[in-house]
Design a protein around this motif. Structure first.
Motif, short mmCIF file in Angstrom:
data_model
loop_
_atom_site.label_atom_id
_atom_site.label_comp_id
_atom_site.label_asym_id
_atom_site.label_seq_id
_atom_site.Cartn_x
_atom_site.Cartn_y
_atom_site.Cartn_z
N ALA A 268 70.67 33.33 57.82
CA ALA A 268 71.59 33.68 56.74
C ALA A 268 70.89 34.64 55.78
O ALA A 268 69.80 34.36 55.28
CB ALA A 268 72.02 32.42 55.99
N LEU A 269 71.51 35.78 55.55
CA LEU A 269 70.95 36.83 54.70
C LEU A 269 71.89 37.08 53.52
O LEU A 269 73.08 37.35 53.72
CB LEU A 269 70.74 38.11 55.50
CG LEU A 269 69.81 37.96 56.73
CD1 LEU A 269 69.86 39.21 57.60
CD2 LEU A 269 68.39 37.68 56.28
N LEU A 270 71.37 37.00 52.33
CA LEU A 270 72.18 37.16 51.12
C LEU A 270 72.46 38.63 50.86
O LEU A 270 71.56 39.47 50.94
CB LEU A 270 71.45 36.52 49.93
CG LEU A 270 72.15 36.63 48.57
CD1 LEU A 270 73.48 35.88 48.58
CD2 LEU A 270 71.25 36.08 47.46
N ARG A 271 73.70 38.93 50.49
CA ARG A 271 74.11 40.29 50.13
C ARG A 271 74.89 40.25 48.82
O ARG A 271 75.54 39.25 48.50
CB ARG A 271 74.98 40.90 51.24
CG ARG A 271 74.28 41.04 52.59
CD ARG A 271 73.16 42.07 52.52
NE ARG A 271 72.53 42.28 53.82
CZ ARG A 271 71.37 41.76 54.18
NH1 ARG A 271 70.74 40.94 53.36
NH2 ARG A 271 70.85 42.04 55.36
N TRP A 272 74.82 41.37 48.11
CA TRP A 272 75.53 41.48 46.82
C TRP A 272 76.34 42.76 46.84
O TRP A 272 75.79 43.85 46.92
CB TRP A 272 74.51 41.47 45.67
CG TRP A 272 75.14 41.59 44.30
CD1 TRP A 272 76.43 41.41 43.95
CD2 TRP A 272 74.45 41.94 43.10
NE1 TRP A 272 76.62 41.60 42.61
CE2 TRP A 272 75.42 41.92 42.04
CE3 TRP A 272 73.14 42.24 42.79
CZ2 TRP A 272 75.09 42.22 40.74
CZ3 TRP A 272 72.81 42.53 41.48
CH2 TRP A 272 73.78 42.51 40.45
N GLY B 284 67.58 29.85 41.16
CA GLY B 284 67.89 28.47 41.47
C GLY B 284 69.35 28.29 41.82
O GLY B 284 69.69 27.69 42.86
N ARG B 285 70.26 28.80 40.98
CA ARG B 285 71.70 28.69 41.24
C ARG B 285 72.09 29.47 42.48
O ARG B 285 72.88 29.00 43.32
CB ARG B 285 72.50 29.21 40.05
CG ARG B 285 72.49 28.32 38.82
CD ARG B 285 73.40 28.90 37.75
NE ARG B 285 74.79 28.92 38.20
CZ ARG B 285 75.64 29.91 37.99
NH1 ARG B 285 75.26 30.98 37.35
NH2 ARG B 285 76.88 29.84 38.41
N ILE B 286 71.53 30.69 42.59
CA ILE B 286 71.90 31.52 43.74
C ILE B 286 71.40 30.88 45.03
O ILE B 286 72.12 30.82 46.04
CB ILE B 286 71.32 32.94 43.56
CG1 ILE B 286 71.96 33.62 42.34
CG2 ILE B 286 71.54 33.77 44.81
CD1 ILE B 286 71.34 34.95 41.98
N GLY B 287 70.16 30.39 45.03
CA GLY B 287 69.61 29.75 46.22
C GLY B 287 70.38 28.53 46.63
O GLY B 287 70.61 28.29 47.83
N LEU C 146 73.82 40.56 37.18
CA LEU C 146 73.37 39.48 38.05
C LEU C 146 73.70 38.11 37.47
O LEU C 146 73.94 37.15 38.21
CB LEU C 146 71.86 39.62 38.27
CG LEU C 146 71.22 38.69 39.32
CD1 LEU C 146 71.82 38.94 40.68
CD2 LEU C 146 69.71 38.92 39.34
N ARG C 147 73.73 38.01 36.14
CA ARG C 147 74.03 36.73 35.50
C ARG C 147 75.45 36.26 35.79
O ARG C 147 75.75 35.08 35.71
CB ARG C 147 73.81 36.84 33.99
CG ARG C 147 72.37 37.14 33.58
CD ARG C 147 72.20 37.05 32.07
NE ARG C 147 70.87 37.48 31.66
CZ ARG C 147 70.56 38.69 31.23
NH1 ARG C 147 71.53 39.61 31.14
NH2 ARG C 147 69.34 38.99 30.87
N GLU C 148 76.34 37.22 36.10
CA GLU C 148 77.75 36.87 36.32
C GLU C 148 78.18 37.04 37.76
O GLU C 148 79.34 36.76 38.10
CB GLU C 148 78.63 37.74 35.41
CG GLU C 148 78.31 37.59 33.92
CD GLU C 148 79.13 38.53 33.06
OE1 GLU C 148 79.83 39.40 33.64
OE2 GLU C 148 79.07 38.41 31.83
N ALA C 149 77.27 37.52 38.61
CA ALA C 149 77.66 37.86 39.98
C ALA C 149 78.12 36.63 40.75
O ALA C 149 79.10 36.70 41.51
CB ALA C 149 76.49 38.53 40.71
N LEU C 150 77.45 35.51 40.57
CA LEU C 150 77.83 34.31 41.32
C LEU C 150 79.20 33.80 40.88
O LEU C 150 80.03 33.43 41.72
CB LEU C 150 76.76 33.23 41.11
CG LEU C 150 76.87 32.00 42.01
CD1 LEU C 150 76.79 32.39 43.47
CD2 LEU C 150 75.77 31.00 41.67
N ASP C 151 79.43 33.80 39.57
CA ASP C 151 80.73 33.34 39.07
C ASP C 151 81.86 34.28 39.49
O ASP C 151 83.00 33.84 39.65
CB ASP C 151 80.69 33.21 37.54
CG ASP C 151 79.72 32.13 37.09
OD1 ASP C 151 79.51 31.17 37.85
OD2 ASP C 151 79.17 32.25 35.97
#
Length: 708
Positions: free
Chosen positions: A471-475, A499-502, A442-447
């Motif tokens: 809007a619904l977030l998916r991973w 915070g970053r993901i939001g 999860l720490r690297e998923a956004l990057d």
């Protein structure tokens, strides 16, 4: 050699040789080897100088005196660099060695000149009368003549070296040791005086024997005096060090004993600590293995003991731990093992248990002992304990594995709630491994751009027109596949990534809304879910304003859905946060309305425009009267308060019909569309017009494959 003067020279030779030997011995294995060696060499140089004086003055004829005079010159040249070397060894400033190298080179040249010149380097001509009569009638052979410029230069260099030695002595003399300082000054002063007298004698002012070596004898004697004093001081220091070492050894033994106690015993309760517990556990495992019995390892933490520390102080919490340890001791058998665990708990081993029923009885007895009321002074406490249990040989075969299994069970018990007991199951290890893996990923998923947004339409109940998109977030993880938000959102909140993901979700939703506006969908808003952790972040307003400004939309076109459960923790603060967001112009909605505890009481003060009727009530709308009445009352309340209502989870025509009858204005659910990725959502908006909402949904994004 019956001359008193000659005997004085010879005696000085002996003194200098003994001093040189003394300094050489002191140099061996000493911290001041360089200083002692340099002084020993200077003593040897002056010993040769004095010996040559005695031999020259007692020579039987002029030829012998002149031959000895060349060796006398050799030592007079040698003592200059030797004196400089000795002085430099005592100099704290450690001057550049270049000048000393130049001095050595000059000495070598003078020695060569001394043995090649007719009369040595001192004189270029000799006086005819070489006999000197002393005041007491004794005659000595004193080689005299006209000094050359080389000799005069050497005298000047000697004077400079002596001044340098005086300067070093001045910086080294200790004011508290006045006797040593006086003797050193006397020796150096004598050498300076005799050097001046010798220069005047060589220049023909008067005739005197060379007395410079006697000044150094005084200096050598002072060296012996200083060495003796330092040896006495060193001996005293050694005695003090010996006493200090003996004391330190005693303290070390006491410290080792205390360390041993700390390593194996808890200081508060007197119980074995974790290290001693592990050692004893190995022994008990071997015993139960040989007898074919079960061994139960039970780890438990006293719940909320940290709150007791904060409210009543450390002394009260320590008293509770001590009382708990005594109570546990009274409930276990002699062959059981009780130890203190790190933190607020204990480790317990039930030994030699033969049946599964015995394991259950043992665990229940221990748990009950900790749930009974404890009294400290006038205070009464009723505490719970979370416990994890592992059994040998069913769950593990070694001490480390058995303890790890009990730790996993305790972790599972604490995560599930308070005062629970969990027995180890192998699935716990896999579950925890997956959780840790998800946290790391999860720490690297956004990057890594593994997140994406899906959009689920919100449609008008009467016209069927799409009025909004949630809007619904998916991973989508490359290894684990599509991960439901219910699995990773709590991890993001606990790990500080929300915070970053939001912020990314808000920015992407605003960008998509701007794109849809350009495509002609003017009457449309986008709803995003705001985490409770995001809501209390003072930087949320900046994130929101930055996103709407960057994509050219108005704050009122972005709806913030906030779960009503946030009102339970700190309702007054949450109301302030709602007001701050509303003042900025954002549309606010309460998500999952009716599932919490505080909604009705706060609807009158919350600045919201809408709320979403929880899907659990919509699901039972057509099955039971209670759900129908709740939906009817909630919709009626919203109409009276002039709030919009969105019914979520609408999946059947019957549910939609009932909701229309009750006056619900907006629907959201699989009856109209599953959550769609951005491209498919755009296609949906293009195809949907009025009530004709049965346009085909792109493959792979229907209800069967979508995440709610």
């Amino acid at each position: 050699m019956t001359s008193p003067l000659i005997w004085a020279y010879l005696i000085s030779v002996g003194v200098l040789l003994m001093t040189a030997a003394h300094a050489a011995i002191l140099a061996h294995g000493s911290d001041h080897a360089r200083n002692s060696t340099a002084f020993a060499l200077a003593c040897l140089g002056f010993a040769g100088y004095q010996l040559c004086c005695a031999l020259q003055y007692s020579a039987p004829d002029e030829a012998s005196a002149l031959a000895i005079h060349r060796w006398f010159n050799l030592f007079s040249i040698a003592i200059v660099p030797l004196m400089a070397f000795a002085a430099r060894s005592f100099d704290r400033r450690q001057r550049s060695p270049q000048w000393f190298g130049g001095l050595l080179a000059m000495a070598v040249l003078l020695v060569a000149d001394n043995f090649t010149s007719p009369y040595g380097y001192r004189f270029h001509t000799l006086d005819p009368d070489q006999l000197l009569t002393l005041p007491w009638g004794e005659q000595i052979r004193l080689v005299r003549g006209q000094p050359g410029i080389v000799y005069r230069a050497m005298r000047l260099v000697s004077l400079c070296v002596l001044v340098y030695a005086l300067n070093v002595a001045l910086s080294r003399i200790r004011t508290r040791d006045r006797l040593s300082g006086f003797v050193i000054w006397l020796g150096l002063g004598t050498m300076l005086l005799t050097l001046l007298l010798s220069s005047m004698s060589d220049s023909g002012v008067f005739a005197l024997p060379y007395l410079g070596g006697f000044g150094f004898v005084v200096l050598a004697a002072s060296f012996s005096l200083v060495v003796k004093r330092e040896m006495v001081a060193h001996e005293r220091l050694e005695k003090r060090i010996t006493r200090a070492l003996a004391k330190e050894s005693l303290n070390r033994r006491r410290a080792d004993a205390l360390t041993e106690q700390i390593l194996h015993q808890d200081l508060l309760t007197g119980l074995p600590n974790r290290n001693a517990f592990l050692a004893s556990l190995e022994r008990l495992i071997a015993q139960n293995g040989s007898e074919g019995t079960r061994l139960v390892v039970m780890l438990f933490d006293i719940d909320h003991l940290g709150a007791v520390k904060g409210t009543h102080g450390l002394a009260i919490s320590d008293a509770l731990l001590l009382q708990a340890s005594r109570r546990l001791r009274s409930r276990i058998r002699d062959n059981d093992l009780l130890a203190r665990s790190p933190g607020d708990g204990f480790s317990l081993v039930g030994n030699l248990i033969r049946t599964d029923a015995g394991v259950s009885v043992f665990c229940d007895k221990i748990r009950q002992s900790l749930t009974e009321t404890m009294q400290v002074g006038e205070l009464h406490f009723r505490l719970n304990a979370s416990a994890g249990v592992a059994v040998f040989p069913d769950d593990a075969l070694t001490a480390a594995e058995l303890l790890a299994a009990a730790e996993l069970a305790l972790h599972d018990a604490k995560r599930a709630g308070s005062g629970l007991l969990r027995h180890f199951h192998p699935a716990m290890k896999e579950s925890l491994r997956q959780r840790i893996g998800l946290e790391s990923a999860l720490r690297e998923a956004l990057d890594r751009q593994e997140f994406f947004l899906c959009y689920q339409p919100q449609v008008c109940a009467d016209s069927g027109r799409t009025v909004g998109m949630e809007a619904l977030l998916r991973w989508r993880h490359p290894e684990y596949g599509l991960i439901p938000p219910v699995h990773f959102i709590p991890l993001a909140e606990a790990g500080g990534q929300i915070g970053r993901i939001g912020a990314w979700v808000i920015d992407q939703a605003c960008a998509q809304l701007a794109a849809w506006r350009q495509a002609g969908h003017a009457q449309l808003y986008v709803a995003v879910n705001i985490s409770p952790v995001q809501l209390i972040d003072p930087g949320l307003e900046h994130v929101l304003l930055k996103a709407v400004a960057a994509h050219g939309i108005q704050p009122g076109e972005l709806e913030l859905e906030i779960t009503e459960s946030v009102l339970i923790e700190d309702p007054d603060r949450m109301v302030e946060r709602f007001l701050a967001l509303r003042e900025l112009g954002f549309r606010l909605s309460i998500d999952d309305f009716g599932s919490g505890y505080s909604s009705l009481s706060y609807l009158r003060v919350l600045p919201v425009q809408a709320f979403k009727l929880d899907r659990s009530f919509v699901d039972g709308l057509c099955q039971d009267a209670t759900s129908f009445e709740i939906c009817a009352s909630t919709i009626a309340l919203a109409r009276k308060l002039k709030l919009d209502v969105v019914a979520e989870g609408v999946e059947t025509e019957e549910q939609a019909h009932r909701l229309r009858e009750l006056g619900c204005p907006v629907f959201q659910g699989y009856l109209y569309s599953a959550p769609l990725e951005a491209e498919a959502a755009g296609l949906y908006l293009a195809q949907a017009s009025g009530p004709a909402l049965d346009a085909p949904i792109p493959p792979g994004l229907g209800p069967a494959g979508a995440l709610r």
